[in-house]
Design an enzyme around this catalytic site. Structure first.
Site, mmCIF file in Angstrom:
data_model
loop_
_atom_site.group_PDB
_atom_site.id
_atom_site.type_symbol
_atom_site.label_atom_id
_atom_site.label_comp_id
_atom_site.label_asym_id
_atom_site.label_seq_id
_atom_site.Cartn_x
_atom_site.Cartn_y
_atom_site.Cartn_z
ATOM 1 N N LYS A 99 69.339 125.312 25.595
ATOM 2 C CA LYS A 99 68.104 126.037 25.924
ATOM 3 C C LYS A 99 67.761 126.953 24.765
ATOM 4 O O LYS A 99 68.639 127.406 24.015
ATOM 5 C CB LYS A 99 68.286 126.883 27.194
ATOM 6 N N GLY B 59 53.460 125.168 47.251
ATOM 7 C CA GLY B 59 53.108 125.125 45.833
ATOM 8 C C GLY B 59 52.368 123.839 45.523
ATOM 9 O O GLY B 59 52.943 122.749 45.604
#
Length: 362
Positions: free
Chosen positions: A88, A188
């Protein structure tokens, strides 16, 4: 993980706790770049992970975030059967005001200097244009536009993986994976949520939708024939499947007590507020939880496919493999009487350990 203190002098403690192979601090005064790249594990292949740009309060907070997220990527790649490791990147700054072509390209130079051990993609605070800038300095980037040989928007692939995760859980609970007549609450209705609603309605599931974005919510409900439910009233309704596709931590001790569903399966990251405690609560209540990092792996699959030479058909086939992977997790959870998130971790860890033995044998 959350028990690790964020004092500046705890850096080595954090590295030890997460078990990373390499952490690179990137600083460039000319462009204002301050970034951290974390490579957690490369047993299965090069570390892959998006680059997040965020206004972190402290550098220690940024470090904690990149360590946590890169570890999760290792597990995501392993559980989905991809030959990739976990990594990451985080860039410290406001993505609306601090970002520039020069800053992103300088960041790309740092990635290039890692010689392929880390491959990045877009994440919170970065987009396809940023990936284009990074691509000018290194080939170790995915998620670039289709116009320059990339895979474009990964949300249809992510939704497809979640859809097959839902079907696997339905098969486990009801004996058939047909969604006709099943009731699903999708929380969502952004890019992934909308694609998921479309897939569910194509199989004649009854879909409830909720979102804080009223305009987008109404549009999706009208387009696909879904029923709008207020966020605050969502757990007052009885339905078969809860699919959180927005914020994390919506599955917690308070909401679990209210839930009247049999399955939780959605695209949101970090759905369990407390992985250990909430996973156990779900097990005790008899609610099947399809681990989020497994069934939302479509974005990662999209990147993997792009690296190999993008084929939309092949990418969707890889996303369909999430069905069997989810079935394996649910079976292990049942056989060992452990929460599904723990079962998924154990399967991922076993694959990494097995491949490590092979690689160390010659």
């Amino acid at each position: 993980m959350s028990s690790i203190q964020l004092e500046e002098n705890s850096i080595f403690n954090q590295l030890g706790a997460f078990g990373h192979q390499k952490v690179v601090f990137c600083k460039d005064d000319d462009t204002g770049l301050r970034a951290i790249i974390a490579i957690h594990d490369t047993t299965l292949g090069p570390a892959i992970g998006g680059t997040r740009m965020w206004s972190y309060t402290t550098e220690a907070e940024a470090l904690y975030d990149v360590l946590r997220l890169s570890q999760a990527m290792t597990y995501k790649a392993a559980i989905t059967g991809l030959n990739l490791g976990g990594g990451k990147g985080v860039i410290i700054g406001d993505s609306r005001t601090d970002k520039s072509e020069a800053l992103m390209r300088r960041y790309g130079r740092f990635i290039e200097n890692l010689n392929g051990s880390f491959i990045t993609a877009e994440e919170v605070g970065t987009g396809t244009k940023d990936m284009e800038y990074i691509r000018m300095e290194t080939k170790y980037v995915t998620g670039v536009p289709e116009s320059i040989g990339g895979s474009g928007d990964p949300s249809p692939v992510t939704a497809k993986g979640v859809f097959f995760g839902i079907k696997a859980a339905v098969k486990e609970l009801f004996g058939t994976d047909s969604l006709a007549g099943r009731t699903v609450a999708v929380q969502g209705t952004g890019n992934v949520g909308e694609h998921l609603v479309s897939l569910l309605r194509q199989e004649n599931a009854k879909v409830y939708v909720s979102d804080i974005n009223e305009e987008g919510l109404r549009k999706v409900a009208k387009l696909y024939g879904a029923e709008v439910v207020n966020n605050n009233n969502l757990f007052d309704i009885e339905f078969d499947i809860y699919a959180p596709c927005a914020l994390g931590a919506t599955v917690n001790s308070e909401t679990i007590a209210k839930m009247k569903c049999g399955i939780i399966a959605g695209s949101a990251n970090n759905q369990l507020a407390d992985e250990k405690a909430d996973g156990q609560l779900l097990l005790e209540k008899g609610i099947l939880f399809a681990p989020d990092y497994l069934i939302n792996a479509g974005g990662l699959i999209n990147c993997y496919s792009e690296m190999a030479g993008y084929s939309k058909k092949r990418t969707m086939q890889l996303a369909e493999n999430i069905y069997e992977a989810t079935r394996s997790v649910l079976k292990k959870s049942k056989a060992d009487n452990i929460p599904t998130n723990i079962a998924a971790n154990k399967i991922a860890e076993k694959r990494i350990a097995d491949i490590k033995k092979i690689k160390s044998s010659f």
